[in-house]
Motif scaffolding. Structure first.
Motif, PDB file in Angstrom:
ATOM      1  N   PHE A  68      14.403   2.558  26.284  1.00  0.00           N
ATOM      2  CA  PHE A  68      14.105   3.221  27.609  1.00  0.00           C
ATOM      3  C   PHE A  68      13.398   4.675  27.183  1.00  0.00           C
ATOM      4  N   GLY A  69      12.401   4.908  27.492  1.00  0.00           N
ATOM      5  CA  GLY A  69      11.489   6.207  27.176  1.00  0.00           C
ATOM      6  C   GLY A  69      11.508   7.283  28.481  1.00  0.00           C
ATOM      7  N   LEU A  70      12.038   8.483  28.300  1.00  0.00           N
ATOM      8  CA  LEU A  70      11.550   9.523  29.265  1.00  0.00           C
ATOM      9  C   LEU A  70      10.399  10.128  28.750  1.00  0.00           C
ATOM     10  N   LEU A  71       9.413  10.279  29.571  1.00  0.00           N
ATOM     11  CA  LEU A  71       8.227  10.812  29.235  1.00  0.00           C
ATOM     12  C   LEU A  71       7.798  12.009  30.177  1.00  0.00           C
ATOM     13  N   GLY A  72       7.458  13.176  29.611  1.00  0.00           N
ATOM     14  CA  GLY A  72       7.101  14.160  30.619  1.00  0.00           C
ATOM     15  C   GLY A  72       6.811  15.493  29.720  1.00  0.00           C
ATOM     16  N   PRO A  73       6.073  16.549  30.326  1.00  0.00           N
ATOM     17  CA  PRO A  73       5.813  17.689  29.523  1.00  0.00           C
ATOM     18  C   PRO A  73       6.965  18.329  29.155  1.00  0.00           C
ATOM     19  N   LEU A  81      14.521   2.961  14.819  1.00  0.00           N
ATOM     20  CA  LEU A  81      14.757   2.673  16.346  1.00  0.00           C
ATOM     21  C   LEU A  81      14.455   1.293  16.884  1.00  0.00           C
ATOM     22  N   LEU A  82      13.486   0.879  16.190  1.00  0.00           N
ATOM     23  CA  LEU A  82      13.124  -0.821  16.474  1.00  0.00           C
ATOM     24  C   LEU A  82      14.190  -1.594  16.068  1.00  0.00           C
ATOM     25  N   ASP A  83      14.673  -1.047  14.791  1.00  0.00           N
ATOM     26  CA  ASP A  83      15.789  -2.049  14.212  1.00  0.00           C
ATOM     27  C   ASP A  83      16.926  -1.817  14.971  1.00  0.00           C
ATOM     28  N   LEU A  84      17.369  -0.677  15.676  1.00  0.00           N
ATOM     29  CA  LEU A  84      18.621  -0.717  16.707  1.00  0.00           C
ATOM     30  C   LEU A  84      18.562  -1.495  17.976  1.00  0.00           C
ATOM     31  N   LYS A  85      17.007  -1.746  18.197  1.00  0.00           N
ATOM     32  CA  LYS A  85      17.101  -2.514  19.196  1.00  0.00           C
ATOM     33  C   LYS A  85      17.230  -4.037  19.032  1.00  0.00           C
ATOM     34  N   LYS A  86      16.886  -4.374  17.766  1.00  0.00           N
ATOM     35  CA  LYS A  86      17.063  -5.823  17.073  1.00  0.00           C
ATOM     36  C   LYS A  86      18.407  -6.096  17.149  1.00  0.00           C
ATOM     37  N   GLN A  87      19.287  -5.197  16.999  1.00  0.00           N
ATOM     38  CA  GLN A  87      20.659  -5.402  16.927  1.00  0.00           C
ATOM     39  C   GLN A  87      21.478  -5.206  18.055  1.00  0.00           C
ATOM     40  N   GLY A  88      20.612  -5.120  19.098  1.00  0.00           N
ATOM     41  CA  GLY A  88      21.056  -5.121  20.460  1.00  0.00           C
ATOM     42  C   GLY A  88      21.570  -3.754  20.999  1.00  0.00           C
ATOM     43  N   LYS A  89      21.456  -2.577  20.290  1.00  0.00           N
ATOM     44  CA  LYS A  89      21.702  -1.482  20.760  1.00  0.00           C
ATOM     45  C   LYS A  89      20.688  -1.134  22.115  1.00  0.00           C
ATOM     46  N   THR A  90      21.300  -0.135  22.865  1.00  0.00           N
ATOM     47  CA  THR A  90      20.457   0.302  24.192  1.00  0.00           C
ATOM     48  C   THR A  90      20.167   1.731  23.639  1.00  0.00           C
ATOM     49  N   VAL A  91      18.779   2.184  23.471  1.00  0.00           N
ATOM     50  CA  VAL A  91      18.331   3.421  23.006  1.00  0.00           C
ATOM     51  C   VAL A  91      17.479   4.187  24.095  1.00  0.00           C
ATOM     52  N   ILE A  92      17.841   5.473  24.482  1.00  0.00           N
ATOM     53  CA  ILE A  92      17.096   6.174  25.451  1.00  0.00           C
ATOM     54  C   ILE A  92      16.450   7.449  24.380  1.00  0.00           C
ATOM     55  N   VAL A  93      14.946   7.450  24.355  1.00  0.00           N
ATOM     56  CA  VAL A  93      14.422   8.517  23.865  1.00  0.00           C
ATOM     57  C   VAL A  93      13.651   9.332  24.863  1.00  0.00           C
ATOM     58  N   SER A  94      13.685  10.857  24.455  1.00  0.00           N
ATOM     59  CA  SER A  94      12.629  11.505  25.462  1.00  0.00           C
ATOM     60  C   SER A  94      11.688  12.067  24.434  1.00  0.00           C
ATOM     61  N   THR A  95      10.519  12.278  24.938  1.00  0.00           N
ATOM     62  CA  THR A  95       9.349  12.847  24.071  1.00  0.00           C
ATOM     63  C   THR A  95       8.223  12.918  25.185  1.00  0.00           C
ATOM     64  N   HIS A  96       7.180  13.722  24.492  1.00  0.00           N
ATOM     65  CA  HIS A  96       5.848  13.825  25.399  1.00  0.00           C
ATOM     66  C   HIS A  96       4.980  13.333  24.225  1.00  0.00           C
ATOM     67  N   ILE A  97       5.386  12.357  23.224  1.00  0.00           N
ATOM     68  CA  ILE A  97       4.212  11.735  22.559  1.00  0.00           C
ATOM     69  C   ILE A  97       4.186  10.455  22.761  1.00  0.00           C
ATOM     70  N   PHE A  98       2.855  10.194  23.326  1.00  0.00           N
ATOM     71  CA  PHE A  98       2.394   8.880  23.828  1.00  0.00           C
ATOM     72  C   PHE A  98       2.608   7.808  23.024  1.00  0.00           C
ATOM     73  N   SER A  99       2.295   7.962  21.716  1.00  0.00           N
ATOM     74  CA  SER A  99       2.153   6.946  20.989  1.00  0.00           C
ATOM     75  C   SER A  99       3.523   6.432  20.331  1.00  0.00           C
ATOM     76  N   LEU A 100       4.518   7.382  20.437  1.00  0.00           N
ATOM     77  CA  LEU A 100       5.813   6.788  19.939  1.00  0.00           C
ATOM     78  C   LEU A 100       6.438   5.810  21.397  1.00  0.00           C
ATOM     79  N   VAL A 147       8.363   8.454  34.038  1.00  0.00           N
ATOM     80  CA  VAL A 147       7.674   9.700  33.822  1.00  0.00           C
ATOM     81  C   VAL A 147       8.410  10.583  34.788  1.00  0.00           C
ATOM     82  N   VAL A 148       8.858  11.928  34.098  1.00  0.00           N
ATOM     83  CA  VAL A 148       9.529  12.985  34.575  1.00  0.00           C
ATOM     84  C   VAL A 148       8.660  14.122  34.804  1.00  0.00           C
ATOM     85  N   VAL A 149       8.476  14.581  35.970  1.00  0.00           N
ATOM     86  CA  VAL A 149       7.727  16.002  36.270  1.00  0.00           C
ATOM     87  C   VAL A 149       8.373  16.770  37.166  1.00  0.00           C
ATOM     88  N   ASP A 150       8.737  18.008  36.642  1.00  0.00           N
ATOM     89  CA  ASP A 150       9.326  19.067  37.580  1.00  0.00           C
ATOM     90  C   ASP A 150      10.539  18.539  37.880  1.00  0.00           C
TER      91      ASP A 150
END
Length: 259
Positions: A47-52, A192-211, A221-224
């Protein structure tokens, strides 16, 4: 799908010093970093948290990780409340932040063993995990090198390995590839992708769209401090590139301000 993380109406407000007020360009004495934010993350997904910068992503992750207490709201992580069962939550998660500073004097070997002991991991299991994680991240030949003498990328990989000594089901990473060279960033992304394959739940926060586009199943998408949109990656993109859709969402949420 099993819900591993349920963030329910989290809010957090901080007092601003005179210096911070000047930096923020405001006369307000407080700032609401996170405002009534909710989302759900499921077992075996990223799950990704995306925002400036300044959107409230890091504050959200720190609340989930029990480093700071929300002013209101709660979150349930693998059955444990961040308010009422903080110790249980800490035993069930890994949390990596760019603010994590390893002690310069110690070596990766020592630090891995030290944190394993804190988590009461048997020595045989510690040795197995160290061999696996040091191998994945190429730490082996730097195992006895003091942290002070490691590159920025290697420090990040050592931090990542140490955060996983207890091999939890929930893994929370704040800006996991921030400041890394392209080769190290790829190692982290693939992991990160390997952790998912192993059934882990991963949260990443980033402002990098490609990731987000490469690893995430769902994105918020988080704003203010507000969760503006939260859905599957494809639903959020709505037929556009993530970058184009993000700026569309951002402009809709703030109007012409800051655009």
């Amino acid at each position: 799908m099993k819900e591993l993380i349920q963030a329910n109406h989290l809010s957090k407000t901080f007092k601003l010093s005179a210096k911070q007020q000047k930096i923020e360009g405001t006369k307000e004495k407080t700032k609401t970093a996170v405002n009534d934010l909710s989302f759900t993350a499921y077992e075996g997904e990223i799950f990704g948290l995306l925002g400036p910068n300044g959107a409230g992503k890091t504050t959200t992750l720190r609340m989930l990780s029990t480093l700071i207490r929300p002013d209101s709201g709660d979150a349930i992580i693998d059955g444990s409340s961040i308010l009422n069962n903080a110790e249980d939550v800490r035993s069930k998660i890994a949390f990596l932040t760019t603010d994590l500073k390893l002690e310069d004097f110690f070596t990766p070997n020592y630090l891995f063993d030290f944190f394993s002991e804190l988590h009461q991991i048997p020595k045989e299991m510690t040795a197995e995990r160290k061999k696996m994680l040091f191998g994945i991240f190429g730490i082996d030949k730097f195992a006895e090198v003091k942290v002070a003498n490691l590159s920025t990328g290697m420090k990040q990989k050592v931090s990542l390995a140490i955060s996983l000594v207890h091999w939890p089901n929930v893994i929370i990473f704040d800006e996991p590839t921030n400041g890394l060279d392209v080769l190290t960033a790829k190692v982290v992304t693939d992991f990160l992708l390997d952790l998912k394959k192993q059934g882990k739940t991963v949260i990443v926060s980033t402002h990098i769209f490609s990731l987000i586009e490469k690893v995430c199943d769902r994105v918020g998408v988080v704003v203010d401090g507000h969760m503006i949109v939260c859905d599957t990656l494809e639903a959020v993109k709505n037929g556009l590139s993530l970058e184009d859709r993000f700026f569309e969402i951002y402009k809709e949420s703030v109007g012409d301000r800051d655009v």
